[in-house]
Design an enzyme around this catalytic site. Structure first.
Site, PDB file in Angstrom:
ATOM      1  CG  ASP A 141     -60.996  -3.398 -29.524  1.00 22.25           C
ATOM      2  OD1 ASP A 141     -61.413  -4.181 -28.641  1.00 22.25           O
ATOM      3  OD2 ASP A 141     -60.193  -2.463 -29.279  1.00 22.25           O
ATOM      4  CE  LYS A 144     -56.128  -0.630 -30.443  1.00 21.98           C
ATOM      5  NZ  LYS A 144     -57.406  -1.416 -30.521  1.00 21.98           N
ATOM      6  CG  ASP A 169     -61.687   0.393 -27.685  1.00 24.73           C
ATOM      7  OD1 ASP A 169     -61.196  -0.609 -27.131  1.00 24.73           O
ATOM      8  OD2 ASP A 169     -61.902   1.466 -27.070  1.00 24.73           O
ATOM      9  CG  ASN A 170     -58.337   1.016 -27.889  1.00 26.60           C
ATOM     10  OD1 ASN A 170     -58.702  -0.022 -28.443  1.00 26.60           O
ATOM     11  ND2 ASN A 170     -58.258   1.135 -26.572  1.00 26.60           N
ATOM     12  CD  GLU A 199     -59.538  -1.007 -22.425  1.00 26.00           C
ATOM     13  OE1 GLU A 199     -60.102   0.066 -22.713  1.00 26.00           O
ATOM     14  OE2 GLU A 199     -58.880  -1.637 -23.254  1.00 26.00           O
TER      15      GLU A 199
END
Ligand SMILES: O=C(NCCCCCn1ccnc1)c1cc(-c2ccc(F)cc2)cc(O)c1O
Ligand SMILES: [Mg+2]
Length: 217
Positions: A141, A144, A169-170, A199
């Site tokens: 997280d 990236k 994530d992401n 989120e």
């Protein structure tokens, strides 16, 4: 204002959350992000999937890259067994300082170690310096573009074993260039994509990727 968003969030938590109660800290942080200021916590649907992974896997040794304010560190650690540990890495000193306070507020300082260093440097030292043999859970997280660098480093250090879970994530927003291609193209993982809301934003879609390591020990 003089204060940062992260400092304002911490102030709100100290004023509204119950000391020593992880659930209260998370609920209060979610309330802050819904009513005062947005923050990049792996919350809501993302957090629910993370809870499910931790409860099913019952990991002993967890690694998180990208602590931010410690929201997901608390979310993971609150479900860990007594002897289990989470090492979380945050390169930004201001974020790390806030995260340590949030971890203390949740009463989880004995389970969570916040390390304010570059993730690659720590990964190279996990066995020798941090007494880690294998990682049962890795949560990606942080920046990236670093997901692919760090997962390759974790493999190189032979830190994964059959059944280890890598949760990212992401993978849609901001997106993890190359990571998805790499992990889905690798014979050493069985990957599952989950379409989730971004989120605290009900009208935005993001994605998370759960990859189970099946390669050789
Ligand atoms: O950049 C993110 N996280 C890394 C933060 C810095 C990590 C530093 N570090 C720690 C260790 N090594 C390096 C992130 C961003 C967003 C986002 C998406 C859209 C938008 F418009 C604004 C923000 C949403 C997230 O969920 C995120 O996680
Ligand atoms: Mg994130």
């Amino acid at each position: 204002k003089g204060t940062t968003r992260e400092q304002r969030a911490l102030k709100y938590l100290k004023e509204h959350a119950r000391q020593g109660d992880p659930d209260s800290v998370l609920e209060t942080f979610d309330e802050f992000c819904r009513t005062q200021e947005w923050a990049m916590n792996a919350a809501e649907e993302k957090g629910d999937i993370l809870d499910e992974i931790v409860r099913e896997l019952q990991p002993t040794t967890c690694l998180e890259l990208g602590t931010y304010c410690g929201y997901s560190a608390v979310r993971i650690a609150r479900n860990l067994s007594p002897s289990a540990r989470l090492i979380t890495i945050e390169v930004n000193p201001d974020y790390a300082a806030v995260a340590r306070e949030v971890v203390k507020l949740a009463g989880l300082q004995d389970k969570i170690e916040v390390i304010n260093l570059d993730s690659a440097d720590v990964i190279r030292e996990l066995k020798n310096t941090y007494d880690v043999t294998k990682l049962d859970l890795v949560f990606l997280d942080h920046w990236k573009y670093l997901y692919i660098r760090d997962i390759k480093l974790i493999e190189e250090e032979k830190l994964l074993k059959k059944g280890s879970v890598v949760f990212a994530d992401n993978v849609i927003i901001p997106g993890a260039p190359g990571y998805l291609e790499y992990i889905r193209g690798s014979k050493n993982y069985k990957s599952t994509f989950y379409s989730v809301h971004f989120e605290y934003m009900d009208d935005m879609k993001d994605g998370v990727e759960k990859s189970v390591y099946i390669g050789d020990e």
